[in-house]
Design a protein around this motif. Structure first.
Motif, mmCIF file in Angstrom:
data_model
loop_
_atom_site.group_PDB
_atom_site.id
_atom_site.type_symbol
_atom_site.label_atom_id
_atom_site.label_comp_id
_atom_site.label_asym_id
_atom_site.label_seq_id
_atom_site.Cartn_x
_atom_site.Cartn_y
_atom_site.Cartn_z
ATOM 1 N N ASP A 116 -8.046 3.150 7.260
ATOM 2 C CA ASP A 116 -7.792 3.394 5.833
ATOM 3 C C ASP A 116 -7.215 2.180 5.108
ATOM 4 O OD1 ASP A 116 -8.674 6.050 6.028
ATOM 5 O OD2 ASP A 116 -6.700 6.715 6.715
ATOM 6 N N PHE A 117 -7.443 0.996 5.640
ATOM 7 C CA PHE A 117 -6.802 -0.179 5.038
ATOM 8 C C PHE A 117 -7.225 -0.392 3.585
ATOM 9 C CE2 PHE A 117 -10.650 -2.523 6.065
ATOM 10 C CZ PHE A 117 -10.692 -3.537 5.103
ATOM 11 N N LEU A 132 -7.647 1.834 1.332
ATOM 12 C CA LEU A 132 -6.796 2.686 0.497
ATOM 13 C C LEU A 132 -5.417 2.051 0.323
ATOM 14 C CD1 LEU A 132 -7.664 6.190 1.992
ATOM 15 C CD2 LEU A 132 -8.497 5.206 -0.159
ATOM 16 N N ASP A 133 -4.937 1.410 1.362
ATOM 17 C CA ASP A 133 -3.606 0.792 1.327
ATOM 18 C C ASP A 133 -3.609 -0.560 0.613
ATOM 19 O OD1 ASP A 133 -2.672 2.946 2.778
ATOM 20 O OD2 ASP A 133 -2.681 1.876 4.689
ATOM 21 N N SER A 134 -4.625 -1.373 0.885
ATOM 22 C CA SER A 134 -4.619 -2.772 0.442
ATOM 23 C C SER A 134 -5.614 -3.075 -0.668
ATOM 24 C CB SER A 134 -4.931 -3.680 1.628
ATOM 25 O OG SER A 134 -4.018 -3.456 2.678
ATOM 26 N N TYR A 163 -3.203 -4.129 9.992
ATOM 27 C CA TYR A 163 -3.584 -4.353 8.599
ATOM 28 C C TYR A 163 -5.040 -4.012 8.307
ATOM 29 C CZ TYR A 163 0.938 -6.387 7.668
ATOM 30 O OH TYR A 163 2.286 -6.558 7.497
ATOM 31 N N HIS A 176 -6.768 -1.190 9.703
ATOM 32 C CA HIS A 176 -6.969 0.129 10.296
ATOM 33 C C HIS A 176 -8.023 0.873 9.469
ATOM 34 C CE1 HIS A 176 -4.598 1.738 6.980
ATOM 35 N NE2 HIS A 176 -3.761 0.726 7.201
ATOM 36 N N GLU A 204 -0.956 -9.096 2.211
ATOM 37 C CA GLU A 204 0.180 -8.259 2.618
ATOM 38 C C GLU A 204 0.756 -8.738 3.942
ATOM 39 O OE1 GLU A 204 -0.931 -4.147 2.643
ATOM 40 O OE2 GLU A 204 -1.405 -4.153 0.499
ATOM 41 N N ALA A 229 -5.284 -7.109 2.240
ATOM 42 C CA ALA A 229 -4.619 -6.864 3.526
ATOM 43 C C ALA A 229 -4.081 -8.164 4.110
ATOM 44 C CB ALA A 229 -5.581 -6.189 4.498
#
Length: 99
Positions: free
Chosen positions: A20-21, A23-25, A16, A18, A34, A31
């Motif tokens: 690029d977290f 960008l994702d979260s 969770y 990483h 999630e 994060a």
């Protein structure tokens, strides 16, 4: 430090938080949310148990950021947001374990 001592925490932080977290979260708390939403009660319990072990250790370390990155595979740097590693892990503990 043997990473196998904290397999649930390594899996959580490595997966969770990483490179690029953001960008994702969108945020560190995103994060964490999630993870909580997508994890079983057993997994959350394991992470909470490991946090209880790790936080007192981190408070005594000379280089806790190195431990966070190299041992727990976390690419988030808490100091970038004004946190100590121990302070941030306590925040994570509150978010993950108080529910």
């Amino acid at each position: 430090m043997n990473v196998n001592n904290y397999p649930a925490l390594e899996q959580f932080l490595g997966a969770y938080f990483h490179q690029d977290f953001m960008l994702d979260s969108g945020s560190p708390d995103g994060a964490i949310a999630e993870f909580v939403q997508g994890s079983s009660a057993d997994t959350i319990h394991e992470v909470c148990s490991e946090l209880q072990q790790v936080i007192p250790m981190v408070e005594k370390m000379k280089d806790p950021e190195e431990f966070l990155h190299r041992t727990l595979w976390c690419d988030y740097l808490p100091s970038a947001d004004g946190w100590t590693v121990a302070g941030w892990l306590k925040h994570v503990q509150q978010k993950v374990c108080s529910g």
